[in-house]
Design a protein around this motif. Structure first.
Motif, mmCIF file in Angstrom:
data_model
loop_
_atom_site.group_PDB
_atom_site.id
_atom_site.type_symbol
_atom_site.label_atom_id
_atom_site.label_comp_id
_atom_site.label_asym_id
_atom_site.label_seq_id
_atom_site.Cartn_x
_atom_site.Cartn_y
_atom_site.Cartn_z
ATOM 1 N N THR A 112 0.866 -1.181 0.000
ATOM 2 C CA THR A 112 0.000 0.000 0.000
ATOM 3 C C THR A 112 0.901 1.229 0.000
ATOM 4 O OG1 THR A 112 -1.544 1.366 1.301
ATOM 5 C CG2 THR A 112 -0.241 -0.240 2.521
ATOM 6 N N ASP A 113 0.370 2.349 -0.474
ATOM 7 C CA ASP A 113 1.146 3.597 -0.529
ATOM 8 C C ASP A 113 0.896 4.479 0.699
ATOM 9 O OD1 ASP A 113 1.940 2.803 -3.090
ATOM 10 O OD2 ASP A 113 0.243 3.839 -4.039
ATOM 11 N N ILE A 114 -0.047 4.078 1.562
ATOM 12 C CA ILE A 114 -0.471 5.021 2.612
ATOM 13 C C ILE A 114 -0.013 4.603 4.012
ATOM 14 C CG2 ILE A 114 -2.452 5.836 1.268
ATOM 15 C CD1 ILE A 114 -4.243 4.163 3.200
ATOM 16 N N ALA A 115 1.016 3.767 4.093
ATOM 17 C CA ALA A 115 1.462 3.284 5.406
ATOM 18 C C ALA A 115 2.648 4.077 5.962
ATOM 19 C CB ALA A 115 1.780 1.799 5.341
ATOM 20 N N ALA A 116 2.880 5.295 5.486
ATOM 21 C CA ALA A 116 4.014 6.092 5.970
ATOM 22 C C ALA A 116 4.038 6.114 7.497
ATOM 23 C CB ALA A 116 3.923 7.516 5.424
ATOM 24 N N GLY A 117 5.206 5.866 8.075
ATOM 25 C CA GLY A 117 5.334 5.750 9.529
ATOM 26 C C GLY A 117 5.298 4.284 9.956
ATOM 27 N N HIS A 118 4.767 3.441 9.069
ATOM 28 C CA HIS A 118 4.698 1.994 9.322
ATOM 29 C C HIS A 118 5.016 1.226 8.045
ATOM 30 C CE1 HIS A 118 2.495 2.801 13.114
ATOM 31 N NE2 HIS A 118 1.950 3.771 12.419
ATOM 32 N N ASP A 119 5.840 1.791 7.189
ATOM 33 C CA ASP A 119 6.110 1.121 5.909
ATOM 34 C C ASP A 119 6.873 -0.187 6.084
ATOM 35 O OD1 ASP A 119 4.789 2.276 3.741
ATOM 36 O OD2 ASP A 119 6.137 3.981 3.698
ATOM 37 N N HIS A 120 7.514 -0.364 7.258
ATOM 38 C CA HIS A 120 8.154 -1.660 7.503
ATOM 39 C C HIS A 120 7.104 -2.777 7.566
ATOM 40 C CE1 HIS A 120 6.810 -0.295 11.392
ATOM 41 N NE2 HIS A 120 7.284 -1.342 12.038
ATOM 42 N N ILE A 121 5.892 -2.429 7.973
ATOM 43 C CA ILE A 121 4.820 -3.434 8.029
ATOM 44 C C ILE A 121 4.276 -3.708 6.623
ATOM 45 C CG2 ILE A 121 2.507 -3.922 8.933
ATOM 46 C CD1 ILE A 121 3.318 -2.410 11.486
ATOM 47 N N ALA A 122 4.061 -2.652 5.850
ATOM 48 C CA ALA A 122 3.633 -2.840 4.454
ATOM 49 C C ALA A 122 4.675 -3.667 3.696
ATOM 50 C CB ALA A 122 3.425 -1.487 3.779
ATOM 51 N N CYS A 123 5.940 -3.456 4.047
ATOM 52 C CA CYS A 123 7.050 -4.181 3.424
ATOM 53 C C CYS A 123 7.079 -5.638 3.892
ATOM 54 C CB CYS A 123 8.359 -3.477 3.778
ATOM 55 S SG CYS A 123 9.840 -4.418 3.405
ATOM 56 N N ALA A 124 6.799 -5.867 5.163
ATOM 57 C CA ALA A 124 6.815 -7.239 5.680
ATOM 58 C C ALA A 124 5.728 -8.067 5.001
ATOM 59 C CB ALA A 124 6.618 -7.238 7.198
ATOM 60 N N ILE A 125 4.578 -7.458 4.776
ATOM 61 C CA ILE A 125 3.495 -8.173 4.084
ATOM 62 C C ILE A 125 3.958 -8.539 2.664
ATOM 63 C CG2 ILE A 125 1.148 -7.985 3.145
ATOM 64 C CD1 ILE A 125 0.528 -6.019 5.496
ATOM 65 N N GLY A 126 4.438 -7.532 1.937
ATOM 66 C CA GLY A 126 4.866 -7.770 0.557
ATOM 67 C C GLY A 126 6.065 -8.693 0.468
ATOM 68 N N SER A 145 10.616 4.809 8.893
ATOM 69 C CA SER A 145 10.798 6.206 8.468
ATOM 70 C C SER A 145 10.811 6.364 6.943
ATOM 71 C CB SER A 145 12.084 6.777 9.070
ATOM 72 O OG SER A 145 13.202 6.292 8.374
ATOM 73 N N GLU A 146 10.642 5.268 6.220
ATOM 74 C CA GLU A 146 10.610 5.342 4.746
ATOM 75 C C GLU A 146 9.597 6.383 4.284
ATOM 76 O OE1 GLU A 146 12.608 3.470 2.772
ATOM 77 O OE2 GLU A 146 11.775 4.060 0.834
ATOM 78 N N HIS A 147 9.945 7.127 3.267
ATOM 79 C CA HIS A 147 9.112 8.195 2.686
ATOM 80 C C HIS A 147 9.034 9.444 3.573
ATOM 81 C CE1 HIS A 147 7.162 4.671 0.520
ATOM 82 N NE2 HIS A 147 7.538 5.467 -0.471
ATOM 83 N N LEU A 148 9.726 9.418 4.728
ATOM 84 C CA LEU A 148 9.573 10.532 5.670
ATOM 85 C C LEU A 148 10.889 11.153 6.098
ATOM 86 C CD1 LEU A 148 6.829 8.829 7.861
ATOM 87 C CD2 LEU A 148 6.475 10.770 6.311
ATOM 88 N N SER A 149 11.894 10.290 6.375
ATOM 89 C CA SER A 149 13.170 10.833 6.841
ATOM 90 C C SER A 149 14.233 9.743 6.806
ATOM 91 C CB SER A 149 13.047 11.363 8.271
ATOM 92 O OG SER A 149 12.787 10.306 9.169
ATOM 93 N N LEU A 150 15.493 10.165 6.962
ATOM 94 C CA LEU A 150 16.571 9.196 7.097
ATOM 95 C C LEU A 150 16.310 8.389 8.373
ATOM 96 C CD1 LEU A 150 19.260 8.774 5.425
ATOM 97 C CD2 LEU A 150 20.422 9.786 7.383
ATOM 98 N N PRO A 151 16.466 7.066 8.323
ATOM 99 C CA PRO A 151 16.157 6.264 9.517
ATOM 100 C C PRO A 151 17.147 6.497 10.650
ATOM 101 C CG PRO A 151 17.098 4.879 7.785
ATOM 102 C CD PRO A 151 16.862 6.232 7.176
ATOM 103 N N SER A 152 16.653 6.383 11.875
ATOM 104 C CA SER A 152 17.513 6.399 13.062
ATOM 105 C C SER A 152 18.012 4.974 13.309
ATOM 106 C CB SER A 152 16.702 6.858 14.269
ATOM 107 O OG SER A 152 15.730 5.858 14.573
#
Lengths: 427, 427
Positions: A299-313, A331-338
């Motif tokens: 999905t394109d709308i999981a910003a802040g949780h894109d690791h979960i969208a990625c885990a599904i895919g 932090s994908e689509h939002l900022s450099l990861p910590s």
């Protein structure tokens, strides 16, 4: 000699033997897979202290973590911490995608400190240096690009992303077709700008033989990048994407003939129901070269949780045959990861890879799950903590809310179903 | 009258009309689905201020959040906060699984404050009260059990989990077959203990007609529980599980004849490659009743991150036809969830449901993703934040590392691919 050349000659290299033993498979079978290009072993001859890792058919699915500075955030210590946490959390490889600060220094420090294979995207450094020196990437020359590639390889980088499949024909197709979100690959965007300005073919495509000869020298794996990967679900599996994939299939064939190891990069943003098609297309169009997917994000709308969208895919991609999953952090689509984001991203993708390994029937994969079931039956909490994929987080959750009776947890307390059944059935 | 009875008579209830409008489908089609028992509408006549919600074929996949006290952790204010955060994060229903403190009070407070349907598992309270009063659950009487059920329904509970499909025959089958982790359902474990001690049939099975008459009175949806759901991957899709599912299919038929709405509960712990089979079996064996799955979890070793294992399983289950996903929080298998855990669990399961809705081709589902792609192309960050499924977390990530140029993010900084392409191609 490269791993591929040795395998073609029927030689079982120390790397092949090590990987076969670790993954409990027959070394001769692994040798055949390497000879056929279905498995790659990223192991630059210059990378000291490397623990070999195989990627491809018949092996456990591997996970990559991306680290590195950006022009907006430069902190060498933080990147070294990201390397450390990636490896501790189970990343099989790490890519240094630095685009800020002293890029040579960061890369050399990372390679020196890493026992896992390190990947880079050399065009980033080439473009950044030209922009700094001459004010614009259009001034990049073919020689400068190859100098940077050779410099990075001579430092001991084990695999590089090279966007060789982007062509003027592909860009024409993209334009004719139209898209919501044209190009989201950084390397692809750099090359596109250069190609259209100069009305010239992509140098990584035009001088592919030059690339092959450098790669062969160090036995570096070429990770053929997908410049035209979809950046949103609406663009998924379109003609521009598949045209580039076909070009990559052709380039894979040329590399194998020259004994250069290759894997193919894949998207990106793909809806759940198109993942199978994408994996099968890659295997078919690229002669079963290992497939390295970025996500995919479902999905394109999981910003802040894109690791979960990625885990599904990633889980679904791995199940259908993807060999190598590039993580995505929250932090994908939002900022450099910590550092914490990096850890979270690796764990999420490890869960996906593990679920897919089980679904693929890998013999090693079910072992920890089988043991966890028994530990739960025994209400053995220490053992449950030891068996958790992420022991640190599991322990933290348990400690934060300790139960009154130490053989259960605070979710069900004394009404624990397992305890109830155990006491009643098993005395 | 129940929603099912009205629909059978061709009446489009206000609830059917409201849901059809909200989900942009034809109300007559929805009416047919309700009449066939393929869609349920949990709406107890006593639940005031309820916003109706439909669950089943042709509708968006719904997400449930579990809250409630345990014997080890009792805090009414915290549970009210969990209700609030669940609804804000997008939970479509909430189950109050309280097993500690003043259970009546907690339930009544939750129903009073909730606009979404509330579910419970009445056997919990029945067993807890008997244990407190008489020292052991074996003293539970059939009348006491039904008194508690009626009390909860008269308070306005919209759906209840009732483990009607557990039978002496099923337990025999479980014993003959053997399992790694016998029974992990709390209700199932309570009933099993009672049945084996008394050598009597499950009262929820034996007096199913009595249950139907109470459910009909309030128009409560029966969520037929799966006592023998697998508690680890090794036990998945075994004879004990499928035998119970077949019993539930039979009980579903009896309920429909009596105009009582039913959904079927499903596992649990299932490997990725067995999810499709589980969904298709339920649809086939239970005459297409809505399927309500707990997870499923695709690995047993993700403790501390089970919301991610659940998101993977839930997305695949939803894609293959599951209608209703019960969330799992990061604290699953470890402790009672905190308010933050509840929020994280709802968001993860919403991502799964949304990815599955897209894969199923639901017309509404792609809209936000399509808009997000365009917002990214436009480098419109405010709009990206507004479109995020979890705006709060997305904004937090962006704020924590603001870029030097405000049209990009700190991941790529000035080397943003989208910006590069936008400036070059579109001026």
């Amino acid at each position: 000699m490269t791993q591929l050349k040795e395998a073609k000659n029927g030689v079982l290299t120390p790397e092949i033997k090590y990987i076969a033993e670790k993954e409990k498979i027959d070394p001769s079978y692994l040798g055949e897979m390497v000879a056929k290009g279905r498995v790659v072993i990223p192991a630059n001859k210059k990378h000291r202290n490397l623990v070999p890792c195989g990627i491809g058919e018949g092996l456990l699915i591997k996970v990559n973590s991306n680290i590195g500075t950006s022009s907006d955030h430069i902190d060498l210590e933080e990147e070294m911490a990201k390397l450390k946490v990636s490896i501790e959390a189970g990343a099989d490889t790490v890519m240094d995608l630095s685009t800020g600060g002293d890029i040579d220094l960061v890369r050399r420090k990372i390679i020196g400190a890493s026992k896992v294979p390190i990947g880079t995207v050399p065009i980033y450094q080439a473009v950044i240096e030209i922009v700094e020196e001459l004010g614009g990437l259009i001034h990049l020359t073919v020689d400068k690009l190859f100098e940077i590639i050779e410099k990075q390889l001579s430092d001991g980088v084990d695999f590089i992303t090279v966007h060789c499949g982007l062509t003027l024909k592909g860009l024409e197709m993209l334009k004719a077709q139209g898209r919501d979100l044209d190009i989201v690959s950084r390397g692809g965007a750099f090359l596109t700008t250069w190609m259209l300005y100069h009305e010239r073919e992509n140098p990584l495509f035009e001088y592919y033989d030059r690339l092959l000869s450098i790669a062969k020298k160090y036995d570096v794996v070429l990770s053929l990048g997908d410049s035209l990967r979809p950046g949103c679900l609406a663009d998924s599996t379109d003609r521009a994407q598949i045209h580039e994939l076909m070009t990559l299939g052709h380039l894979n064939k040329l590399a194998r003939e020259e004994d250069v190891q290759v894997m193919i990069e894949g998207p990106g943003h793909i809806p759940l129901h198109e993942i199978e098609t994408n994996i099968k297309l890659e295997k078919s169009l690229c002669n079963n070269a290992p497939f390295y997917v970025l996500g995919p994000l479902v999905t394109d709308i999981a910003a802040g949780h894109d690791h979960i969208a990625c885990a599904i895919g990633g889980a679904v991609a791995g199940w259908y045959g993807a060999d190598f999953l590039c993580y995505v952090t929250p932090s994908e689509h939002l900022s450099l990861p910590s550092v914490d984001d990096v850890r979270e991203g690796v764990i999420a993708t490890k869960i996906a890879a593990h679920a897919a390994d089980i679904a693929r029937g890998n013999k090693l994969a079910m072992e920890p799950d089988k043991k966890m079931g028994m530990a739960r039956k025994d209400l053995n909490w220490e053992r449950q903590m030891d068996l958790a994929l992420d022991q640190i987080t599991a322990r933290k959750y348990r400690q934060n809310r300790l139960p009154a009776q130490n053989d259960v947890c605070t979710m069900c307390g004394k009404f624990c179903a397992i305890k109830q059944v155990k006491e009643y059935f098993h005395g």
